[in-house]
Design a protein around this motif. Structure first.
Motif, PDB file in Angstrom:
ATOM      1  N   ASN A 241      -5.224   0.629  -1.403  1.00 47.69           N
ATOM      2  CA  ASN A 241      -3.795   0.711  -1.692  1.00 47.69           C
ATOM      3  C   ASN A 241      -3.323   2.129  -1.998  1.00 47.69           C
ATOM      4  O   ASN A 241      -2.171   2.456  -1.753  1.00 47.69           O
ATOM      5  CB  ASN A 241      -3.436  -0.194  -2.877  1.00 47.69           C
ATOM      6  CG  ASN A 241      -2.858  -1.516  -2.424  1.00 47.69           C
ATOM      7  OD1 ASN A 241      -3.052  -1.927  -1.282  1.00 47.69           O
ATOM      8  ND2 ASN A 241      -2.165  -2.206  -3.309  1.00 47.69           N
TER       9      ASN A 241
ATOM     10  N   SER B  64       0.823  -1.211   0.000  1.00 46.61           N
ATOM     11  CA  SER B  64       0.000   0.000   0.000  1.00 46.61           C
ATOM     12  C   SER B  64       0.855   1.258   0.000  1.00 46.61           C
ATOM     13  O   SER B  64       2.031   1.230   0.353  1.00 46.61           O
ATOM     14  CB  SER B  64      -0.918   0.027   1.226  1.00 46.61           C
ATOM     15  OG  SER B  64      -0.151   0.224   2.409  1.00 46.61           O
TER      16      SER B  64
ATOM     17  N   LYS C  77      -7.124  -4.081  -1.882  1.00 44.27           N
ATOM     18  CA  LYS C  77      -5.978  -3.970  -2.778  1.00 44.27           C
ATOM     19  C   LYS C  77      -6.261  -3.099  -4.003  1.00 44.27           C
ATOM     20  O   LYS C  77      -5.558  -3.151  -4.997  1.00 44.27           O
ATOM     21  CB  LYS C  77      -5.525  -5.373  -3.218  1.00 44.27           C
ATOM     22  CG  LYS C  77      -4.972  -6.198  -2.078  1.00 44.27           C
ATOM     23  CD  LYS C  77      -3.807  -5.490  -1.385  1.00 44.27           C
ATOM     24  CE  LYS C  77      -3.228  -6.277  -0.234  1.00 44.27           C
ATOM     25  NZ  LYS C  77      -2.128  -5.549   0.441  1.00 44.27           N
TER      26      LYS C  77
END
Length: 230
Positions: free
Chosen positions: A152, A88, A148
């Motif tokens: 992120n 991230s 994700k």
């Protein structure tokens, strides 16, 4: 993910947005001091055949660690912080510092969430029998898709990259990026992880009205940010 000190950019990799192909394409321009994180063995083989640099410099060296972390690493066997595939933005900032993050051009890609969910469906369920779509929409795989993606490139709900590019305009976005950071030639993208989605129907023909609403609610942040419409 990739950090290029040579061209001063950071690519944050979101999932199901051609991220692996972009990583491989960008690797071509990386110098020996740049950071390239590992991808799957199959995709590393594609990168190797192309003659591009592979994984390098992704383990945080001891001399860059705090004294306490360095001591814990040497004497207590504590794992060193390192860069990894779908790291991230917050984790990158923690590793390199906010000053360098702000000094480099940072970018990632986002994708129409309805189409992205289908891509995730076939990635998670690579073979028959596959679950019903409504069952899949209640699984943890959808939570990971959110984490994700939007998770992120944001910190506390705020976008922290310089640009969130649209997957749907992939070629144009990469051409603009190439010009901006001064890459000497066009970014060529190999086909990676593209063989799992067998159903090529438009997402309008896949999802029910209930599915549409569920995805709209879960990915409201991305829809509002990028202006996606059903």
């Amino acid at each position: 993910m990739i950090i290029s000190h040579k061209y001063k950019f950071i690519f944050i990799k979101t999932n199901k947005t051609a991220g692996t192909s972009i990583e491989i394409g960008l690797s071509k321009f990386c110098g020996p001091d740049d950071i390239i994180t590992p991808i799957s063995p199959e995709d590393e083989e594609i990168r190797r055949r192309l003659g591009y640099p592979g994984p390098q410099n992704y383990k945080n060296p001891i001399w860059k660690m705090s004294f306490k972390d360095a001591v814990d690493s040497v004497f207590k066997g504590k794992k060193r912080p390192k860069f990894y595939n779908h790291i991230s933005a917050q984790e990158v900032i923690d590793l390199i510092g906010r000053e360098k993050w702000d000094d480099y051009y940072t970018f990632c890609f986002e994708r129409n969430p309805w189409d992205r969910v289908i891509s995730q469906y076939y990635w998670v369920n690579k073979s028959e029998p596959r679950p019903e779509m409504q069952e899949f929409l209640k699984s943890t795989a959808i939570e990971r898709l959110k984490l994700k993606g939007y998770g992120n490139y944001t910190v506390n709900g705020e976008v922290v990259v310089d640009k969130v590019c649209k997957f749907e305009n992939l070629s144009e976005e990469l051409d603009q990026f190439r010009t901006l950071v001064g890459l000497p030639e066009k970014i060529e993208l190999p086909k990676a992880k593209s063989k799992y989605r067998k159903d090529k129907r438009d997402y309008h023909d896949v999802f029910s009205e209930e599915d549409r609403r569920s995805i709209s609610e879960l990915f409201r942040d991305e829809i509002d940010l990028m202006g996606y419409q059903w």
